[in-house]
Design a protein around this motif. Structure first.
Motif, PDB file in Angstrom:
ATOM      1  N   ARG A  82      -6.298   5.258   0.940  1.00  0.00           N
ATOM      2  CA  ARG A  82      -6.008   5.511   2.263  1.00  0.00           C
ATOM      3  C   ARG A  82      -5.670   3.851   2.602  1.00  0.00           C
ATOM      4  NH1 ARG A  82      -9.499   9.416   5.887  1.00  0.00           N
ATOM      5  NH2 ARG A  82      -9.101  11.414   4.709  1.00  0.00           N
ATOM      6  N   CYS A  83      -6.462   3.060   1.539  1.00  0.00           N
ATOM      7  CA  CYS A  83      -6.234   1.670   1.821  1.00  0.00           C
ATOM      8  C   CYS A  83      -4.853   1.046   1.315  1.00  0.00           C
ATOM      9  CB  CYS A  83      -7.386   0.859   1.018  1.00  0.00           C
ATOM     10  SG  CYS A  83      -7.445   1.490  -0.628  1.00  0.00           S
ATOM     11  N   LYS A  84      -4.401   1.997   0.280  1.00  0.00           N
ATOM     12  CA  LYS A  84      -3.076   1.545  -0.375  1.00  0.00           C
ATOM     13  C   LYS A  84      -1.971   1.830   0.546  1.00  0.00           C
ATOM     14  CE  LYS A  84      -2.063   2.060  -4.700  1.00  0.00           C
ATOM     15  NZ  LYS A  84      -2.058   2.738  -6.211  1.00  0.00           N
ATOM     16  N   GLU A  85      -2.114   3.236   1.236  1.00  0.00           N
ATOM     17  CA  GLU A  85      -1.400   3.875   1.966  1.00  0.00           C
ATOM     18  C   GLU A  85      -1.263   2.865   3.366  1.00  0.00           C
ATOM     19  OE1 GLU A  85      -2.223   7.919   3.170  1.00  0.00           O
ATOM     20  OE2 GLU A  85      -2.578   8.363   1.064  1.00  0.00           O
ATOM     21  N   ALA A  86      -2.290   2.468   3.816  1.00  0.00           N
ATOM     22  CA  ALA A  86      -2.377   1.754   4.820  1.00  0.00           C
ATOM     23  C   ALA A  86      -1.778   0.227   4.867  1.00  0.00           C
ATOM     24  CB  ALA A  86      -3.681   1.469   5.691  1.00  0.00           C
ATOM     25  N   CYS A  87      -1.915  -0.374   3.367  1.00  0.00           N
ATOM     26  CA  CYS A  87      -1.345  -1.632   3.131  1.00  0.00           C
ATOM     27  C   CYS A  87       0.285  -1.443   3.098  1.00  0.00           C
ATOM     28  CB  CYS A  87      -1.907  -1.905   2.035  1.00  0.00           C
ATOM     29  SG  CYS A  87      -1.071  -3.502   1.211  1.00  0.00           S
ATOM     30  N   VAL A  88       0.650  -0.277   2.239  1.00  0.00           N
ATOM     31  CA  VAL A  88       2.107  -0.014   2.390  1.00  0.00           C
ATOM     32  C   VAL A  88       2.912  -0.006   3.730  1.00  0.00           C
ATOM     33  CG1 VAL A  88       3.810   1.466   1.580  1.00  0.00           C
ATOM     34  CG2 VAL A  88       2.088   0.784  -0.116  1.00  0.00           C
ATOM     35  N   LYS A  89       2.158   0.535   4.541  1.00  0.00           N
ATOM     36  CA  LYS A  89       2.822   0.955   6.026  1.00  0.00           C
ATOM     37  C   LYS A  89       2.902  -0.259   6.577  1.00  0.00           C
ATOM     38  CE  LYS A  89       2.194   4.111   9.391  1.00  0.00           C
ATOM     39  NZ  LYS A  89       1.277   5.071  10.112  1.00  0.00           N
ATOM     40  N   THR A  90       1.728  -1.121   6.638  1.00  0.00           N
ATOM     41  CA  THR A  90       1.515  -2.365   7.449  1.00  0.00           C
ATOM     42  C   THR A  90       2.340  -3.356   7.161  1.00  0.00           C
ATOM     43  OG1 THR A  90      -0.621  -1.583   7.900  1.00  0.00           O
ATOM     44  CG2 THR A  90      -0.050  -3.916   8.434  1.00  0.00           C
ATOM     45  N   ASN A  91       2.265  -3.547   5.638  1.00  0.00           N
ATOM     46  CA  ASN A  91       3.128  -4.865   4.951  1.00  0.00           C
ATOM     47  C   ASN A  91       4.418  -4.477   4.310  1.00  0.00           C
ATOM     48  OD1 ASN A  91       0.779  -6.636   5.767  1.00  0.00           O
ATOM     49  ND2 ASN A  91      -0.318  -5.217   4.433  1.00  0.00           N
ATOM     50  N   ASN A  92       4.842  -3.155   4.664  1.00  0.00           N
ATOM     51  CA  ASN A  92       6.217  -2.875   4.166  1.00  0.00           C
ATOM     52  C   ASN A  92       6.378  -3.197   2.716  1.00  0.00           C
ATOM     53  OD1 ASN A  92       8.766  -1.816   3.955  1.00  0.00           O
ATOM     54  ND2 ASN A  92       9.723  -3.750   5.185  1.00  0.00           N
ATOM     55  N   VAL A  93       5.269  -2.867   1.764  1.00  0.00           N
ATOM     56  CA  VAL A  93       5.358  -2.968   0.459  1.00  0.00           C
ATOM     57  C   VAL A  93       6.279  -1.986  -0.293  1.00  0.00           C
ATOM     58  CG1 VAL A  93       3.796  -3.174  -1.807  1.00  0.00           C
ATOM     59  CG2 VAL A  93       2.973  -3.893   0.717  1.00  0.00           C
ATOM     60  N   PRO A  94       6.996  -2.321  -1.347  1.00  0.00           N
ATOM     61  CA  PRO A  94       7.880  -1.343  -1.999  1.00  0.00           C
ATOM     62  C   PRO A  94       7.225  -0.335  -3.185  1.00  0.00           C
ATOM     63  CG  PRO A  94       8.174  -3.370  -2.621  1.00  0.00           C
ATOM     64  CD  PRO A  94       7.300  -3.902  -1.513  1.00  0.00           C
ATOM     65  N   GLU A  95       7.869   0.621  -3.294  1.00  0.00           N
ATOM     66  CA  GLU A  95       7.198   1.439  -4.287  1.00  0.00           C
ATOM     67  C   GLU A  95       6.713   0.844  -5.590  1.00  0.00           C
ATOM     68  OE1 GLU A  95       8.780   5.167  -6.151  1.00  0.00           O
ATOM     69  OE2 GLU A  95       8.860   5.544  -3.981  1.00  0.00           O
ATOM     70  N   TYR A  96       7.524  -0.110  -6.145  1.00  0.00           N
ATOM     71  CA  TYR A  96       7.472  -0.785  -7.408  1.00  0.00           C
ATOM     72  C   TYR A  96       6.561  -1.923  -7.440  1.00  0.00           C
ATOM     73  CZ  TYR A  96      10.522  -4.109  -5.336  1.00  0.00           C
ATOM     74  OH  TYR A  96      11.195  -5.141  -4.352  1.00  0.00           O
ATOM     75  N   GLY A  97       5.821  -2.248  -6.285  1.00  0.00           N
ATOM     76  CA  GLY A  97       4.754  -3.472  -6.244  1.00  0.00           C
ATOM     77  C   GLY A  97       3.469  -2.820  -5.497  1.00  0.00           C
ATOM     78  N   TYR A  98       2.427  -3.800  -5.402  1.00  0.00           N
ATOM     79  CA  TYR A  98       1.459  -3.491  -4.711  1.00  0.00           C
ATOM     80  C   TYR A  98       0.765  -4.797  -4.212  1.00  0.00           C
ATOM     81  CZ  TYR A  98      -1.367  -4.389  -8.796  1.00  0.00           C
ATOM     82  OH  TYR A  98      -2.003  -4.849 -10.021  1.00  0.00           O
ATOM     83  N   ARG A  99       0.199  -4.755  -3.129  1.00  0.00           N
ATOM     84  CA  ARG A  99      -0.598  -6.045  -2.691  1.00  0.00           C
ATOM     85  C   ARG A  99      -2.229  -5.818  -2.996  1.00  0.00           C
ATOM     86  NH1 ARG A  99       1.017  -8.691   2.980  1.00  0.00           N
ATOM     87  NH2 ARG A  99       3.058  -9.189   2.218  1.00  0.00           N
TER      88      ARG A  99
END
Lengths: 250, 136
Positions: A82-99
């Motif tokens: 859920r952390c990854k999902e929230a991060c992607v949504k909040t910070n507009n992270v593309p599928e090929y990368g991660y924060r």
């Protein structure tokens, strides 16, 4: 050398010994309490009586205010992501990368027996960030107030030297931004708007990611790290990067 | 010539091995077809938790009545639909918590990742594309 002779010598302090070296003794159940004659003589004591241990961490002062930090209670992570999902949504992270992401491994817990363990990872917002040191354009920098390792996308030339320098694999090249992107503890998306937690910490159902101001003795991060009997460690302490993401269990 | 022989031998051994496995699993099926042999994967409220009937019956020595239908309804998915299939319920002795209380079996608030296989585990079991690349 006799004990009496040793007692007369000046203790140079165990700080001068590389943390890797100290780790070795720790594995043998010993703690280095002193270094004499340039490290040729060590003063050791049984680790059994030592309370909380800070592996490769130097807690002297916190240079930032607020000094943002995260404590990860590793054994509680269940990889629900859920952390990854929230991060992607909040910070507009593309599928090929991660924060931020979750790593998985099997740890031995007995003869022929292993147990699954998940480990959340993200930018460690190091006090001595190797990425900042190598950036040729100063596109990545340590924020003077908060200590957050930030990106100036306009200055980034996409040379990826910082990606190679990062001991934590916490950076990726964002095709849309044409620049390196990374975790900034949700500074632009949440903290600067008055939120107290990062998106990942707020989304975690298992209370794994504890976020806060390490310079505030009332904060949860401060209390966890300074708790007697609690073992706290950082990843790759030997790089000397002095990270601000801490790991613990329980 | 030697190489050909080795290959032939290899093929023979492989086919023998496969036959062995087939006959073994057939025998198992004959004996115990009274519980689901595939692990159950829960995805609510978090993705994902695994439950293996085999371990609980063969290793822990439970039988159907131990859990059905008092602790868990036999119909698949009932617990997840109830809305209270949470860690809190487990700590109160419901569902898995009936045994996983630290007494009968390891406590529900310990060893999280024994049952929680996570999104990575779920993807592995369901062969989701790109699951490999996430594991590093």
């Amino acid at each position: 050398m006799k004990i009496e002779d040793l007692e007369k010598m000046r203790n140079e302090g165990p700080e001068s010994l590389p943390s890797e070296e100290r780790r070795k003794f720790l594995k043998m159940g010993l703690v280095v309490t002193g270094v004499f004659a340039g490290g040729s003589v060590l003063s050791l004591t049984s680790a059994r009586n030592v309370y909380g241990m800070l592996e490769g961490i130097q807690l002297k002062h916190y240079p930032y205010k607020p000094h943002y930090s995260m404590v990860i209670r590793q054994d509680r992570c269940i990889d629900c992501e859920r952390c990854k999902e929230a991060c992607v949504k909040t910070n507009n992270v593309p599928e090929y990368g991660y924060r931020t992401t979750i790593l998985e491994r099997e740890i031995p817990i007995g003869p022929e027996e292993t147990q699954r363990e998940f480990m959340p990872v993200l930018c460690n917002h190091c006090n001595q960030p190797p990425c900042v040191r190598v950036c040729p354009t100063k596109a990545t920098y340590k924020d003077k107030k908060t200590g957050i390792v930030m990106m100036n996308y306009k200055k980034c030339i996409g040379c990826k030297t910082c990606m190679a320098a990062c001991p934590y694999n916490a950076r990726y090249f964002n095709e849309e931004k044409r620049a390196i992107d990374k975790c900034n503890f949700c500074f632009d998306t949440r903290l600067s708007k008055g939120e107290k937690l990062t998106a990942c910490a707020a989304a975690c159902p298992a209370d794994v990611r504890i976020f806060g101001d390490l310079s505030d003795p009332e904060s949860r991060v401060y209390k966890l790290i300074h708790e007697p009997e609690r073992v706290v460690w950082v990843l790759r302490p030997e790089t000397g990067a002095m990270p601000n993401v801490y790991y613990t269990k329980g | 010539m030697k190489k050909k022989l080795a290959i032939l031998l290899g093929i023979m051994m492989m086919s023998l091995g496969v036959q062995g496995i087939i006959s073994l699993s057939l025998a198992e099926d004959d004996e115990e077809a009274d519980y689901p042999t595939e692990p159950i994967v829960f995805t609510q409220p978090v993705k994902a938790v695994v439950f293996d009937h085999k371990i609980h019956i063969e290793d822990a020595g439970l039988d159907c009545d131990s859990c059905h239908d008092d602790i868990f309804e036999q119909a698949a998915g009932t617990a997840e639909e109830n809305g209270d299939f949470t860690m809190k319920s487990l700590y109160e002795g419901k569902y898995c918590g009936a045994c996983h209380d630290g007494d009968t079996a390891f406590a529900s608030n310990t060893r999280c990742a024994v049952c929680h296989i996570g999104v990575m585990g779920y993807n592995r079991m369901h062969k989701v594309e790109g699951a490999e690349s996430e594991e590093h």
